[in-house]
Design a protein around this motif. Structure first.
Motif, PDB file in Angstrom:
ATOM      1  N   ASN A   4      87.056  37.263  50.993  1.00 40.64           N
ATOM      2  CA  ASN A   4      87.516  38.266  50.041  1.00 40.64           C
ATOM      3  C   ASN A   4      87.520  37.638  48.652  1.00 40.64           C
ATOM      4  O   ASN A   4      88.302  36.738  48.375  1.00 40.64           O
ATOM      5  N   ARG A   5      86.643  38.102  47.766  1.00 41.86           N
ATOM      6  CA  ARG A   5      86.524  37.497  46.440  1.00 41.86           C
ATOM      7  C   ARG A   5      87.131  38.362  45.324  1.00 41.86           C
ATOM      8  O   ARG A   5      86.841  38.138  44.157  1.00 41.86           O
ATOM      9  N   ARG A 103      95.807  30.495  50.459  1.00 40.72           N
ATOM     10  CA  ARG A 103      94.377  30.159  50.409  1.00 40.72           C
ATOM     11  C   ARG A 103      94.177  28.647  50.425  1.00 40.72           C
ATOM     12  O   ARG A 103      93.267  28.140  51.068  1.00 40.72           O
TER      13      ARG A 103
END
Length: 197
Positions: A4-5, A103
């Protein structure tokens, strides 16, 4: 591997949540320009699911698998789902204060820096159990990266279901968390309603 960017602050704004839940100390100054129209029931349910997926960094298929597993367990499906997400290895590393964000915790696990009960585990979705010990590998403990991380996370509260030894970069899972111990702004009942359609 799918990643997911979407920019984190932009996503937080659209989901109406505080970036602090992701371990990010920034605030966005922009306001969301949205017409004040009432959101449908489905819209609310979908938003809660997206919130949970975004916070824990889980994509759709694994998230659906967690839901199926939670449904098969005894007790409330919604609470089981939150406990499963909370006991992921990357989340536990984040909660222990060995990473600034989830993250980063995922990356630390991916890069084989983490030992669970003395064995190297590099699967971020590995589910820890009560009694497991989690530590950073001996050769990585002295690195500058972890000194920087501990500077930032030193004041962070470790949940009571975990036990952390920040000086030795070690931690233990005392017990599986109850729903009350999980401080994530997600209404899991809406997720259950969404999947039970």
């Amino acid at each position: 591997m799918a990643v997911n960017r979407v920019p984190v602050l932009k996503r937080c704004r659209s989901l109406g949540m505080d970036p602090i839940y992701l371990g990010i100390d920034k605030k966005s100054n922009r306001q969301l320009k949205r017409a004040n129209r009432k959101m449908s029931e489905y819209g609310l349910q979908l938003r809660e699911k997206q919130k949970a997926k975004f916070i824990y960094g889980v994509l759709e298929k694994p998230f659906r698998n967690y839901y199926k597993k939670a449904k098969q367990m005894s007790g409330m499906t919604g609470e089981n789902l939150m406990v499963l997400l909370e006991t992921r290895l990357d989340n536990v590393v984040f909660r222990l204060g060995f990473a600034r964000t989830r993250r980063e915790a995922r990356q630390i696990v991916d890069h084989k820096h983490v030992l669970v009960n003395g064995k190297q585990v590099n699967i971020p979705s590995y589910l820890v159990k009560a009694g497991d010990t989690i530590e950073i590998k001996e050769k990585n403990k002295g690195s500058q990266r972890y000194k920087d991380i501990l500077e930032v996370t030193g004041g962070r509260l470790v949940p009571e279901w975990l036990e952390a030894d920040a000086d030795n970069l070690k931690g233990a899972v005392k017990e599986l968390p109850a729903r009350e111990a999980i401080d994530v702004p997600v209404d899991e009942m809406l997720i259950v309603e969404l999947y039970s359609k």
